[in-house]
Design a protein around this motif. Structure first.
Motif, short mmCIF file in Angstrom:
data_model
loop_
_atom_site.label_atom_id
_atom_site.label_comp_id
_atom_site.label_asym_id
_atom_site.label_seq_id
_atom_site.Cartn_x
_atom_site.Cartn_y
_atom_site.Cartn_z
N MET A 206 -14.24 3.77 13.45
CA MET A 206 -14.22 4.72 14.55
C MET A 206 -15.32 5.85 14.79
SD MET A 206 -10.31 5.66 13.97
CE MET A 206 -10.30 7.10 14.93
N TYR A 207 -15.93 5.85 13.52
CA TYR A 207 -17.08 6.92 13.59
C TYR A 207 -18.38 6.35 13.53
CZ TYR A 207 -12.84 9.50 11.97
OH TYR A 207 -11.50 9.93 12.29
N ALA A 208 -19.18 7.33 13.56
CA ALA A 208 -20.92 6.81 13.44
C ALA A 208 -21.11 6.05 12.41
CB ALA A 208 -21.84 8.10 13.75
N PRO A 209 -22.34 5.06 12.38
CA PRO A 209 -22.84 4.32 11.68
C PRO A 209 -22.94 5.21 10.30
CG PRO A 209 -24.30 4.11 13.65
CD PRO A 209 -23.11 5.15 13.69
N TYR A 210 -22.95 4.60 9.19
CA TYR A 210 -23.22 5.07 7.73
C TYR A 210 -24.43 4.83 7.35
CZ TYR A 210 -22.57 6.43 2.71
OH TYR A 210 -22.60 6.93 1.68
N PHE A 211 -25.37 5.75 6.85
CA PHE A 211 -26.48 5.69 6.12
C PHE A 211 -26.54 6.47 5.01
CE2 PHE A 211 -27.59 5.41 11.13
CZ PHE A 211 -28.21 4.32 10.75
N ASP A 212 -27.10 5.81 4.01
CA ASP A 212 -27.24 6.60 2.50
C ASP A 212 -28.48 7.57 2.61
OD1 ASP A 212 -27.07 7.44 -0.05
OD2 ASP A 212 -27.13 5.56 -0.84
N THR A 213 -27.97 8.75 2.61
CA THR A 213 -29.09 10.02 2.74
C THR A 213 -29.83 10.03 1.32
OG1 THR A 213 -27.44 11.78 2.46
CG2 THR A 213 -28.04 11.04 4.79
N GLY A 214 -28.85 9.63 0.35
CA GLY A 214 -29.18 9.98 -1.12
C GLY A 214 -28.72 11.17 -1.74
N GLU A 215 -27.81 11.97 -0.84
CA GLU A 215 -27.23 13.27 -1.28
C GLU A 215 -25.84 13.12 -0.71
OE1 GLU A 215 -27.66 18.04 -1.46
OE2 GLU A 215 -29.21 16.84 -0.54
N ARG A 216 -24.77 13.31 -1.64
CA ARG A 216 -23.47 13.34 -1.05
C ARG A 216 -22.68 14.78 -1.41
NH1 ARG A 216 -18.12 12.91 -2.45
NH2 ARG A 216 -16.81 11.34 -1.31
N VAL A 217 -22.02 15.43 -0.35
CA VAL A 217 -21.43 16.64 -0.76
C VAL A 217 -19.90 16.24 -0.52
CG1 VAL A 217 -23.34 18.01 -0.18
CG2 VAL A 217 -21.82 17.41 1.66
N THR A 218 -19.01 17.28 -1.24
CA THR A 218 -17.54 17.07 -1.05
C THR A 218 -17.06 18.16 -0.31
OG1 THR A 218 -17.40 16.16 -3.52
CG2 THR A 218 -15.52 17.10 -2.46
N TYR A 219 -16.30 18.03 0.81
CA TYR A 219 -15.65 18.81 1.62
C TYR A 219 -14.35 19.29 1.04
CZ TYR A 219 -12.91 15.18 3.85
OH TYR A 219 -11.73 14.16 3.87
N HIS A 220 -13.90 20.42 1.65
CA HIS A 220 -12.45 20.81 1.24
C HIS A 220 -11.88 21.55 2.50
CE1 HIS A 220 -14.96 24.28 0.35
NE2 HIS A 220 -13.80 25.18 0.68
N THR A 221 -10.68 21.80 2.54
CA THR A 221 -10.00 22.31 3.72
C THR A 221 -9.81 23.89 3.62
OG1 THR A 221 -7.71 21.86 3.11
CG2 THR A 221 -8.98 20.07 4.38
N GLU A 222 -10.04 24.47 4.73
CA GLU A 222 -9.59 25.95 4.68
C GLU A 222 -8.70 26.03 6.28
OE1 GLU A 222 -12.93 28.59 4.60
OE2 GLU A 222 -13.75 27.81 2.71
N LYS A 223 -8.21 27.08 6.15
CA LYS A 223 -7.26 27.67 7.35
C LYS A 223 -7.43 28.81 8.11
CE LYS A 223 -2.11 27.29 8.37
NZ LYS A 223 -0.79 27.17 7.68
N ASP A 224 -7.39 28.85 9.44
CA ASP A 224 -7.65 30.01 9.94
C ASP A 224 -6.39 30.07 11.14
OD1 ASP A 224 -8.18 28.18 12.14
OD2 ASP A 224 -10.34 28.86 12.22
N ASP A 225 -6.34 31.13 12.09
CA ASP A 225 -5.21 31.20 12.81
C ASP A 225 -4.78 29.85 13.73
OD1 ASP A 225 -4.93 33.60 12.20
OD2 ASP A 225 -5.88 34.61 13.71
N ALA A 226 -5.99 29.23 14.11
CA ALA A 226 -6.00 27.89 14.84
C ALA A 226 -5.65 26.48 14.06
CB ALA A 226 -7.34 27.53 15.53
N GLY A 227 -5.46 26.68 12.79
CA GLY A 227 -5.00 25.62 11.79
C GLY A 227 -6.02 25.37 10.68
N ASN A 228 -6.06 23.97 10.32
CA ASN A 228 -7.01 23.47 9.16
C ASN A 228 -8.30 23.07 9.72
OD1 ASN A 228 -5.00 24.27 7.11
ND2 ASN A 228 -4.06 22.06 7.40
N TYR A 229 -9.34 23.49 9.04
CA TYR A 229 -10.80 22.63 9.34
C TYR A 229 -11.52 22.44 8.18
CZ TYR A 229 -12.25 27.36 8.55
OH TYR A 229 -12.72 28.51 7.64
N PHE A 230 -12.30 21.51 8.18
CA PHE A 230 -13.23 21.15 7.04
C PHE A 230 -14.50 21.68 6.67
CE2 PHE A 230 -11.23 17.09 8.45
CZ PHE A 230 -10.40 16.77 7.35
#
Length: 300
Positions: free
Chosen positions: A83-107
């Motif tokens: 469903m998403y864009a092609p994957y390319f290995d950039t050599g660096e990976r970061v971990t996301y987490h979720t936060e919440k505001d008045d509109a809801g959750n976001y990454f």
């Protein structure tokens, strides 16, 4: 879509349970088959043999079910990735987490000392605009970093990472944006400015969907200047009229939204708010006559 927090813990427990069932089932199956093979003449027609046959069948079922689950999850992961864009290995990976505001959750994630937050602009009816950047325009040269959730046991067992590639794209907002074609991020300090830009309907082009197969700029380009100035206090409940769908595509092709109209003679109404239990309570905004006269002839 992603497993975080309590969902991640639940998935780990489920993964362990499935693995235990598979191992125990495999052991029972092997033990049953070997026992039956070694005693095929000695226990012929006895209750013992029937017990071991039943035990072997149960063991086989315990092996088959986790195996089927494995391939179902594997296929689902592949479908989601497509469903998403092609994957390319950039050599660096970061971990996301979720936060919440008045509109809801976001990454959100951190990259090179900068906090990047997901942008979730809302249309005037409260619906979220979706990331829309064309996959075929995201190249390896634009790839910046890979981002994904913290890997859990299920990911390790399936050899899945669940990471995506963030691409740097040009935005008419004047701020640097990262996207994988669906999720869109900007620097945390720019989030309010960028969100406000993409909630301004004058920054979009409009396309009329003549059939269900069309979406976004696949439809017919129309002029809908002035909708951003409509009077949202002029409410009409469930007006008569034919349904018409119009897609909004930001002029830089980063976000996509929709407007739902009802057209009756020389009147046009824009959907504002729905009632799941009673359609007669659905709220629409009546467009000014001057704007209705401009838009209705284009919806043929």
């Amino acid at each position: 879509m992603f497993f975080t927090g309590a969902g991640s813990i639940g998935l780990i427990i489920f993964s362990i349970f499935v693995l235990i069932v598979f191992i125990v089932g495999l052991g029972i199956t092997i033990a049953g088959v070997l026992t039956l093979a070694l005693t095929r003449t000695k226990w012929k027609g006895t209750k013992k043999k029937k017990v071991f046959i039943a035990m072997t069948v149960i063991g086989a079922v315990m092996v088959i079910i986790p195996t089927i689950l494995f391939f179902i999850v594997r296929a689902n992961n592949t479908a989601v990735e497509d469903m998403y864009a092609p994957y390319f290995d950039t050599g660096e990976r970061v971990t996301y987490h979720t936060e919440k505001d008045d509109a809801g959750n976001y990454f959100t994630f951190q990259y090179k000392g900068t906090d990047y937050d997901e942008i979730v602009p809302l249309n005037f009816d409260g619906e979220e605009f979706e990331g829309y950047y064309p996959d075929n325009k995201l190249t390896e040269e634009q790839a910046v970093v890979n981002f994904g959730p913290k890997r859990n046991l299920w990911d390790i067992l399936l050899n899945e990472d669940g990471a995506y590639t963030a691409f740097k794209v040009k935005s008419n907002s004047g701020k640097e944006l990262l996207t994988n074609g669906y999720f869109v991020f900007c620097a945390k300090k720019d989030r309010d400015t960028v969100t406000k830009y993409y909630e301004d309907l004058s920054n979009y082009d409009y396309y009329y969907e003549k059939n269900d197969e069309q979406m976004g700029d696949e439809g017919t380009r129309i002029k809908f200047d002035g909708i951003e100035r409509m009077d949202k206090t002029k409410i009409v409940k469930n007006p008569k009229g034919k349904e018409k769908n119009i897609d909004l595509v930001s002029k830089d092709h980063i976000f996509l939204g929709s407007i739902y109209l009802r057209v009756h003679r020389q009147k046009a109404y824009v959907f504002l708010e729905g009632d799941d239990e009673d359609e007669s309570k659905d709220k629409y905004v009546e467009l000014p006559d001057s704007l209705a006269k401009k838009i209705i002839p284009q919806l043929k």
